[in-house]
Design a protein around this motif. Structure first.
Motif, PDB file in Angstrom:
ATOM      1  N   SER A  20       0.835  -1.198   0.000  1.00  0.00           N
ATOM      2  CA  SER A  20       0.000   0.000   0.000  1.00  0.00           C
ATOM      3  C   SER A  20       0.871   1.250   0.000  1.00  0.00           C
ATOM      4  N   TRP A  65       0.492   3.576   2.344  1.00  0.00           N
ATOM      5  CA  TRP A  65       0.667   3.942   3.740  1.00  0.00           C
ATOM      6  C   TRP A  65       0.850   2.692   4.588  1.00  0.00           C
ATOM      7  N   ILE A  66       1.641   2.819   5.633  1.00  0.00           N
ATOM      8  CA  ILE A  66       1.783   1.738   6.605  1.00  0.00           C
ATOM      9  C   ILE A  66       0.979   2.151   7.829  1.00  0.00           C
ATOM     10  N   THR A  67       0.024   1.332   8.203  1.00  0.00           N
ATOM     11  CA  THR A  67      -0.798   1.650   9.367  1.00  0.00           C
ATOM     12  C   THR A  67       0.033   1.503  10.645  1.00  0.00           C
ATOM     13  N   LEU A  68      -0.427   2.128  11.706  1.00  0.00           N
ATOM     14  CA  LEU A  68       0.319   2.099  12.964  1.00  0.00           C
ATOM     15  C   LEU A  68       0.520   0.683  13.488  1.00  0.00           C
ATOM     16  N   ASP A  69      -0.479  -0.167  13.335  1.00  0.00           N
ATOM     17  CA  ASP A  69      -0.335  -1.533  13.830  1.00  0.00           C
ATOM     18  C   ASP A  69       0.691  -2.332  13.024  1.00  0.00           C
ATOM     19  N   ARG A  70       0.894  -1.984  11.759  1.00  0.00           N
ATOM     20  CA  ARG A  70       1.901  -2.669  10.930  1.00  0.00           C
ATOM     21  C   ARG A  70       3.262  -1.983  10.976  1.00  0.00           C
TER      22      ARG A  70
END
Length: 88
Positions: free
Chosen positions: A14, A16-21
């Protein structure tokens, strides 16, 4: 945000990298940098090649081939476990 490099975005999956990842990716990049020298891969692309490896087994085999004794230490096995979280 993942830089506008198609190979990196494909690797992450993606823009963006989400905070959990994010924590997983940060740990994986750190583990890859600590394994880089042991793999014998070219310095210019070693992190990318490690992070885009199909399985941890491929990295393991590369380290075994680069190492005179053909063995891994415990810490390197721990790094492979960390990488397992992000390898596809």
């Amino acid at each position: 945000m993942v830089p506008r490099v198609p190979a990196l975005r494909a690797l992450v999956g993606s823009e963006w990298i989400t905070l959990d990842r994010a924590e997983k990716w940060l740990k994986a990049i750190g583990a890859a940098s600590l394994l880089a020298q042991a793999t014998g891969l070219p310095e210019r692309s070693n992190l990318y090649q490690i992070l885009s490896a199909p399985t941890p087994g491929h990295i393991l085999r590369r380290i075994e081939q680069s190492n005179e004794t053909g063995t891994l230490n415990y810490q390197q096995l721990q790094y492979l476990e960390i990488l397992k979280e992000v390898l596809q």
